[in-house]
Enzyme design. Structure first.
Site, mmCIF file in Angstrom:
data_model
loop_
_atom_site.group_PDB
_atom_site.id
_atom_site.type_symbol
_atom_site.label_atom_id
_atom_site.label_comp_id
_atom_site.label_asym_id
_atom_site.label_seq_id
_atom_site.Cartn_x
_atom_site.Cartn_y
_atom_site.Cartn_z
ATOM 1 N N HIS A 22 -14.691 31.286 -8.958
ATOM 2 C CA HIS A 22 -14.008 32.498 -8.473
ATOM 3 C C HIS A 22 -13.986 32.456 -6.943
ATOM 4 O O HIS A 22 -14.528 33.350 -6.284
ATOM 5 C CB HIS A 22 -14.699 33.781 -8.962
ATOM 6 C CG HIS A 22 -14.345 34.147 -10.377
ATOM 7 N ND1 HIS A 22 -15.078 35.012 -11.140
ATOM 8 C CD2 HIS A 22 -13.297 33.780 -11.154
ATOM 9 C CE1 HIS A 22 -14.525 35.144 -12.331
ATOM 10 N NE2 HIS A 22 -13.436 34.408 -12.360
ATOM 11 N N ASP A 82 -7.842 29.173 -13.999
ATOM 12 C CA ASP A 82 -8.767 28.108 -14.417
ATOM 13 C C ASP A 82 -8.447 27.595 -15.819
ATOM 14 O O ASP A 82 -8.874 26.501 -16.190
ATOM 15 C CB ASP A 82 -10.236 28.559 -14.305
ATOM 16 C CG ASP A 82 -10.546 29.838 -15.045
ATOM 17 O OD1 ASP A 82 -9.673 30.712 -15.127
ATOM 18 O OD2 ASP A 82 -11.681 29.969 -15.548
ATOM 19 N N ASP A 163 -13.210 32.619 -22.365
ATOM 20 C CA ASP A 163 -14.351 32.940 -21.489
ATOM 21 C C ASP A 163 -15.557 33.465 -22.273
ATOM 22 O O ASP A 163 -16.715 33.183 -21.904
ATOM 23 C CB ASP A 163 -13.953 34.019 -20.472
ATOM 24 C CG ASP A 163 -13.230 33.450 -19.260
ATOM 25 O OD1 ASP A 163 -13.263 32.224 -19.056
ATOM 26 O OD2 ASP A 163 -12.634 34.247 -18.522
ATOM 27 N N TYR A 191 -23.734 34.003 -16.760
ATOM 28 C CA TYR A 191 -22.292 34.220 -16.931
ATOM 29 C C TYR A 191 -22.032 35.664 -17.368
ATOM 30 O O TYR A 191 -21.154 36.351 -16.843
ATOM 31 C CB TYR A 191 -21.784 33.240 -17.992
ATOM 32 C CG TYR A 191 -20.293 33.121 -18.099
ATOM 33 C CD1 TYR A 191 -19.619 32.078 -17.476
ATOM 34 C CD2 TYR A 191 -19.543 34.028 -18.839
ATOM 35 C CE1 TYR A 191 -18.249 31.953 -17.584
ATOM 36 C CE2 TYR A 191 -18.184 33.911 -18.952
ATOM 37 C CZ TYR A 191 -17.541 32.869 -18.322
ATOM 38 O OH TYR A 191 -16.176 32.762 -18.428
HETATM 39 FE FE1 FEO Z 1 -12.547 31.210 -17.134
HETATM 40 FE FE2 FEO Z 1 -11.553 34.363 -16.756
HETATM 41 O O1 FEO Z 1 -11.404 32.534 -16.594
#
Ligand code: FEO
Length: 393
Positions: A22, A82, A163, A191
């Site tokens: 990010h 990503d 994610d 995470y």
């Molecule tokens: Fe891995 Fe919210 O992108």
């Protein structure tokens, strides 16, 4: 290309070097991966792609392992770059591919890449047959973007969760059970704490919704980190726990200091807590890794913040951490504020008010010490730690 389960293959790009994500917001000391999956049924389906800096490598994998002209569908579980970053390269080569995404996903992809691809939008419960298997979609609105979704592959019963349930971890294997699971779980927790914590109310609802769908999940394959192959429901159970106003009863003290007066206060408060048997950790936010501090704050029942006063406010690392605490919308936590000062002395009161506004139940009054603490002032800090410990239960 590594086989995940019958007709499902891993095509990800493992980035062992990545140290921030990010932009530079989040530390990733164990690297990360961008996981893409290929399903070779009667239809050839690619699920998610990789970030554009790795597009060249990803295109090479696709060219070597998959015939791009034979891809029928690309499922975009999440439009964040990503995972969607290689879409333009693939669709330039084969514009006939149908791009499957949520309604909001279509909007975001259009605004990101300025292309009118061959979109097919889906919502929760929609299914698409791809031969022997069927894809079923589950929207994950605001977990953590408005358009996020998951894809369940009926047949092999693999949940491609994007994610959700992922970790920033580049492992020695693509499967959690072949990696150091301590590291995997630590990264999964970080995470959750650093990225998903602001959305716990939605996550709780979503977990209930997924449970009601009664999906016979045999494997969970996220788009970062490793695949949960052995007892995959463990990570869902952990998410349910972490999303339920989680804390482990511990205390984290964060402080910043110029001439160690505030640090001495932090140590004295910690001594009071420890004397009462409380698990306690201290971070000087000007030298600690911010993502790690946020992770520890997430796990804590008590958060005590200190800064000396500078220019009628707090030191800048404390200003930043107070903003992070506000953004995470913590529930069921108690707080405290302290700090040294020379003449004006606003800092502890500012910290106290900011923590209160962030939803913490504040214990006692802000503690101030002018210049350097005298022994009786340090003793008052020890006593504050003891009193704070009594409020943890
Ligand atoms: Fe891995 Fe919210 O992108």
């Amino acid at each position: 290309m590594i086989q995940v389960k019958d007709k499902i293959y891993y095509l990800g790009f493992r980035d062992w070097e990545l140290r921030t994500f990010h932009g530079h917001e989040l530390s990733t000391f164990n690297g990360s991966s961008y996981n893409s999956y290929l399903i070779k049924d009667e239809k050839t389906v690619l699920v998610d792609t990789v970030w554009s800096p790795h597009a060249e490598d990803f295109m090479r994998i696709l060219d070597n392992e998959v015939d791009i002209s034979k891809i029928d569908y690309i499922v975009v579980n999440h439009a964040e770059p990503d995972h969607s970053g290689t879409l333009p390269r693939i669709l330039e080569r084969n514009p006939d591919i149908t791009v499957i995404c949520s309604v909001k996903g279509k909007d975001i992809l259009r605004k990101t890449y300025h292309k009118d691809w061959n979109f097919r939008t889906v919502k929760t419960g929609d299914t698409i047959s791809i031969g022997q298997y069927e894809l079923m979609f589950v929207e994950m609105t605001m977990i953590h973007w408005p358009e996020s979704m998951m894809t369940f592959v009926k047949g092999p019963n693999v949940l491609l969760s994007n994610d959700a349930f992922g970790q920033h971890y580049s492992g020695e294997s693509i499967f959690a059970d072949e990696c150091d699971e301590c590291k995997v779980w630590a990264e999964a927790f970080k995470y959750f704490a650093a990225i998903l914590a602001p959305f716990t109310i939605l996550i709780r609802k979503k977990i209930d919704e997924v449970i009601k769908l009664n999906l016979p999940i045999e494997m969970i394959a996220p788009s970062h980190g490793v695949i949960w192959r052995k007892e995959p429901l463990r990570i869902i159970e952990k998410y349910a726990l972490w999303a339920d106003d989680y804390n482990d009863g511990s205390v984290t003290i964060v402080y910043d200091t110029m001439y160690n007066a505030t640090k001495k206060m932090a140590d004295a408060i910690a001594a009071g807590l420890v004397s009462k048997g409380v698990i306690c950790r201290l971070y000087n936010t000007s030298v600690a890794d911010m993502s790690d501090v946020i992770t520890e704050l997430f796990r804590s029942r008590g958060i005590i913040v200190g800064s000396c006063t500078v220019n009628n406010g707090t030191l800048r690392s404390i200003t930043a951490i107070l903003d992070e605490i506000r953004a995470r919308k913590f529930k069921n936590k108690i707080g405290g504020a302290f700090g040294s000062f020379g003449w004006s002395g606003e800092s502890p009161k500012i910290i106290f008010e900011e923590l209160e506004k962030a939803g913490l139940k504040m214990i006692g009054e802000p503690i101030s010490v002018q210049y350097q603490p005298e022994p009786q002032e340090l003793e008052a800090c020890v006593q504050y730690g003891k009193d704070f410990a009594d409020h943890l239960k």
